[in-house]
Structure formats: C-alpha cells, structure tokens
Write an enzyme that holds these catalytic residues in place. Structure first.
Site, PDB file in Angstrom:
ATOM      1  CG  HIS A   1      -7.991   1.620   2.711  1.00 51.96           C
ATOM      2  ND1 HIS A   1      -7.300   1.534   1.529  1.00 51.96           N
ATOM      3  CD2 HIS A   1      -8.058   0.352   3.192  1.00 51.96           C
ATOM      4  CE1 HIS A   1      -6.965   0.267   1.298  1.00 51.96           C
ATOM      5  NE2 HIS A   1      -7.426  -0.466   2.287  1.00 51.96           N
TER       6      HIS A   1
ATOM      7  CG  ASP B   1      -9.958  11.042  -3.195  1.00 57.75           C
ATOM      8  OD1 ASP B   1     -11.145  10.653  -3.106  1.00 57.75           O
ATOM      9  OD2 ASP B   1      -9.204  10.715  -4.133  1.00 57.75           O
TER      10      ASP B   1
ATOM     11  CB  CYS C   1      -8.402  15.972  21.333  1.00 59.09           C
ATOM     12  SG  CYS C   1     -10.090  15.745  21.927  1.00 59.09           S
TER      13      CYS C   1
ATOM     14  CB  CYS D   1     -12.043  11.314  24.097  1.00 59.75           C
ATOM     15  SG  CYS D   1     -12.005  12.536  22.773  1.00 59.75           S
TER      16      CYS D   1
ATOM     17  CD  GLN E   1      -7.884  -0.333  -3.081  1.00 56.92           C
ATOM     18  OE1 GLN E   1      -6.855  -0.767  -2.618  1.00 56.92           O
ATOM     19  NE2 GLN E   1      -8.117  -0.321  -4.380  1.00 56.92           N
TER      20      GLN E   1
ATOM     21  N   GLY F   1      -8.541   1.774 -11.598  1.00 57.34           N
ATOM     22  CA  GLY F   1      -7.335   2.409 -11.060  1.00 57.34           C
ATOM     23  C   GLY F   1      -6.802   1.796  -9.788  1.00 57.34           C
TER      24      GLY F   1
ATOM     25  CD  GLU G   1       0.964   1.371 -17.044  1.00 62.67           C
ATOM     26  OE1 GLU G   1       1.532   0.380 -17.548  1.00 62.67           O
ATOM     27  OE2 GLU G   1       1.153   2.542 -17.415  1.00 62.67           O
TER      28      GLU G   1
HETATM   29  P1  NAD Z   1      -1.907   2.301  -6.329  1.00 66.53           P
HETATM   30  O1  NAD Z   1      -1.281   3.594  -6.009  1.00 66.53           O
HETATM   31  O2  NAD Z   1      -1.303   1.055  -5.835  1.00 66.53           O
HETATM   32  O3  NAD Z   1      -2.101   2.120  -7.912  1.00 66.53           O
HETATM   33  C1  NAD Z   1      -2.709   3.041  -8.704  1.00 66.53           C
HETATM   34  C2  NAD Z   1      -3.230   2.362  -9.977  1.00 66.53           C
HETATM   35  O4  NAD Z   1      -3.886   3.353 -10.758  1.00 66.53           O
HETATM   36  C3  NAD Z   1      -2.133   1.747 -10.875  1.00 66.53           C
HETATM   37  O5  NAD Z   1      -2.525   0.465 -11.276  1.00 66.53           O
HETATM   38  C4  NAD Z   1      -2.079   2.695 -12.080  1.00 66.53           C
HETATM   39  O6  NAD Z   1      -1.740   2.039 -13.295  1.00 66.53           O
HETATM   40  C5  NAD Z   1      -3.500   3.212 -12.129  1.00 66.53           C
HETATM   41  N1  NAD Z   1      -3.690   4.503 -12.777  1.00 66.53           N
HETATM   42  C6  NAD Z   1      -2.817   5.533 -12.888  1.00 66.53           C
HETATM   43  N2  NAD Z   1      -3.384   6.549 -13.545  1.00 66.53           N
HETATM   44  C7  NAD Z   1      -4.648   6.165 -13.864  1.00 66.53           C
HETATM   45  C8  NAD Z   1      -5.730   6.768 -14.542  1.00 66.53           C
HETATM   46  N3  NAD Z   1      -5.644   8.023 -15.021  1.00 66.53           N
HETATM   47  N4  NAD Z   1      -6.878   6.082 -14.677  1.00 66.53           N
HETATM   48  C9  NAD Z   1      -7.005   4.811 -14.183  1.00 66.53           C
HETATM   49  N5  NAD Z   1      -6.004   4.189 -13.535  1.00 66.53           N
HETATM   50  C10 NAD Z   1      -4.843   4.851 -13.368  1.00 66.53           C
HETATM   51  O7  NAD Z   1      -3.361   2.431  -5.857  1.00 66.53           O
HETATM   52  P2  NAD Z   1      -4.216   1.485  -5.020  1.00 66.53           P
HETATM   53  O8  NAD Z   1      -4.154   0.097  -5.558  1.00 66.53           O
HETATM   54  O9  NAD Z   1      -5.486   2.186  -4.914  1.00 66.53           O
HETATM   55  O10 NAD Z   1      -3.539   1.372  -3.561  1.00 66.53           O
HETATM   56  C11 NAD Z   1      -2.940   2.406  -2.891  1.00 66.53           C
HETATM   57  C12 NAD Z   1      -3.548   2.699  -1.567  1.00 66.53           C
HETATM   58  O11 NAD Z   1      -3.252   4.040  -1.325  1.00 66.53           O
HETATM   59  C13 NAD Z   1      -5.030   2.611  -1.547  1.00 66.53           C
HETATM   60  O12 NAD Z   1      -5.348   1.940  -0.406  1.00 66.53           O
HETATM   61  C14 NAD Z   1      -5.529   4.040  -1.428  1.00 66.53           C
HETATM   62  O13 NAD Z   1      -6.363   4.137  -0.292  1.00 66.53           O
HETATM   63  C15 NAD Z   1      -4.365   4.851  -1.051  1.00 66.53           C
HETATM   64  N6  NAD Z   1      -4.248   6.104  -1.795  1.00 66.53           N
HETATM   65  C16 NAD Z   1      -5.349   6.897  -1.926  1.00 66.53           C
HETATM   66  C17 NAD Z   1      -5.277   8.059  -2.644  1.00 66.53           C
HETATM   67  C18 NAD Z   1      -6.528   8.883  -2.780  1.00 66.53           C
HETATM   68  O14 NAD Z   1      -7.367   8.853  -1.866  1.00 66.53           O
HETATM   69  N7  NAD Z   1      -6.713   9.591  -3.887  1.00 66.53           N
HETATM   70  C19 NAD Z   1      -4.071   8.450  -3.237  1.00 66.53           C
HETATM   71  C20 NAD Z   1      -2.950   7.631  -3.061  1.00 66.53           C
HETATM   72  C21 NAD Z   1      -3.071   6.456  -2.344  1.00 66.53           C
END
Ligand code: NAD
Length: 246
Positions: A119, A104, A148, A130, A101, A188, A216
């Site tokens: 995503h 990055d 653009c 375009c 998801q 995560g 968690e």
């Molecule tokens: P979320 O933000 O809803 O939840 C993050 C989860 O990661 C939580 O359950 C938390 O307990 C857990 N977590 C925290 N630290 C951790 C660690 N060190 N190791 C393992 N787990 C850990 O994330 P989501 O469910 O992925 O949804 C959020 C949306 O936001 C996603 O669609 C994502 O695309 C996007 N997002 C992406 C980034 C990125 O690309 N790095 C950053 C923020 C949000």
C-alpha cells in the site's frame, strides 16, 4: 501455546521459503492504532478522508486528517520486538521477505531488507502533476497542504488512497513470493482488505502452511489458517525467536 510455538519453529527451520504478511496489528505495540476494532481509527474518522476524489477536491481538509492520523501518530514511533524478530529472521536466513500492508516504514527501521509495500509508504510525498517524490520530513506540516516546490500543486502521501491501484512492482512481487512460499506467517491483519488479502490465500492455494499471529480470530483463522498463535505480535514473536535462534 508453547507446544504450538515449538511446532511453528520447527516448520520454519525446515522450510525453504518462509514469508511474512503483516497488517496494522504488528504496529499496535509501537503505539499506532489499527483502522478497525475497538480502538480503531475508523471509530473516530470517516474513511472518506482517504478517498482519492475527496482528496482532489478538498486537499486542505483531507490533509488536516492525514496529518493527524499518519504524521502526528507516526512521528515518534519506533519498531517493536515483533519488527526486530522478523528482521533477525531475515538476517539469519529464516525469512525470505515481508509483504506489508503497513505504510509506517517500521520494518525497514528494524533492519528488514526485502519489504514489499503493498500500500505504499507515508515517508514520501508525491506530486500528482509532475510525479516527483519528496521526503515528508522536508516539509513543515503546520502548513497544509504541502506543495510541490516545482509547480505548486498539493502533494499527496505516497501510500494508496481508496480508488487508487496497488503499486505495480509491489503487487507483482508479493504474489510471486506467495506462490513460492512453503510457510506464510500472517501477523495482525483482519483479511478484510482486498486485493491484499489474496496474498496469503494464494500462498495457501499453492501449498503453503499458514501460521497466524493475532489476539483475535479473523477471516483467515476461519478459512485458511493451519496454526493460530493467539496473542500479541511482540510477545508471540519473541517467544518464537527463542526456539528459532537457539
Ligand atoms: P486492521 O486495522 O483491519 O486490523 C488489525 C488487526 O490487527 C486485527 O485483526 C487485530 O485483531 C490485530 N491486532 C491488534 N493488536 C494486535 C497485536 N498487538 N498483535 C497482533 N495483531 C494485533 O488492519 P489491516 O488488516 O492491516 O488493514 C488495515 C489497512 O490499514 C491496511 O491496509 C494498512 O495499510 C492500513 N493501516 C496501516 C497502519 C500502519 O501502517 N501502521 C495503521 C493503520 C492502518
């Protein structure tokens, strides 16, 4: 915990189709905050800034936040040990693909080859008029919105905003992989984002064992997880790697 890790390593070694499903939590140890939870970005920003209608009406205002959230944070980030263990698992034949998801690009930077980006990705920008795509690094984001070069329209990051559909190929491939999986490792993710959260649920429904790595408990832990490895992605995956690559 060591017993659970050994059991998980055995399952993965025996498996013929292991996939990983990753969320923002896997990149926390690289310094990128997640959206939800105690230090989540939504405590600081209004999710409206990533709403498609808001972007179309206020590209400059929207970009002020987009730049701060995604480009200032992401600019110096590097893959962490969790990303590298997954890349090594793929290279040694223990992992078929990653469905992420995240936007990055850190899985690819760690060396993972088969990554389905549910995503999209923040490294490219797209012109909504375009359809041309550009590398974000080509633009000086001091000047926003980036435009653009061909038609002067504001460019949008090539990840999905609220109100947009999932990229077709990523959607199709992710569910196809989930159906084939006999082990699915969720790392995560809260499981609160739909339709992404249906990917591991599909794996479960089609017979996969569900491993979850998260400090968690989540929706998954309560509903579909078979083994919860409770801890940080980097630490748990490095431990797991010791038994996988021995
Ligand atoms: P979320 O933000 O809803 O939840 C993050 C989860 O990661 C939580 O359950 C938390 O307990 C857990 N977590 C925290 N630290 C951790 C660690 N060190 N190791 C393992 N787990 C850990 O994330 P989501 O469910 O992925 O949804 C959020 C949306 O936001 C996603 O669609 C994502 O695309 C996007 N997002 C992406 C980034 C990125 O690309 N790095 C950053 C923020 C949000």
């Amino acid at each position: 915990m060591e017993k659970q890790i050994i059991e998980t390593a055995k399952l993965i070694k025996k498996s013929s189709f292991t996939i990983a499903f990753t969320g923002a939590g896997i990149s926390v140890e690289s310094g990128i905050p997640p959206f939800r939870g105690e230090h989540g970005l939504w405590n600081k920003y209004n999710p409206e800034v990533l709403d498609m209608n808001y972007f179309l009406e206020n590209p400059e205002k929207s970009w002020q936040f987009i730049r701060e959230i995604f480009y200032d944070f992401f600019v110096d980030t590097k893959p962490n040990p969790a990303h590298f263990v997954l890349a090594e698992m793929e290279a040694t034949g223990l992992l078929k693909s990653i469905i992420t998801q995240n936007i990055d690009n850190l899985h690819q930077e760690a060396g993972s080859k088969t990554v389905h980006e549910f995503h999209g990705n923040s490294k490219t920008l797209i012109c909504l008029k375009c359809g041309k795509q550009y590398s974000a690094s080509k633009f000086d984001l001091k000047n926003i919105p980036p435009r653009c070069p061909d038609d002067g329209e504001p460019l949008k990051p090539d990840f999905i905003f609220f109100g947009e559909g999932i990229p077709e190929d990523a959607y199709k491939n992710s569910f196809a992989e989930a159906e084939k999986a006999d082990v699915c490792i969720i790392i995560g993710s809260t499981g609160e984002i739909m339709p992404a959260s249906y990917v591991p649920q599909t794996a479960k429904q089609t017979g996969s064992v569900i491993i979850e790595i998260n400090p968690e408990e989540t929706n998954y832990t309560r509903q579909i997880t078979d083994i919860h490895l409770k801890g940080k992605a980097g630490e748990i995956l490095v431990e797991l790697g010791k038994y996988l690559f021995e």
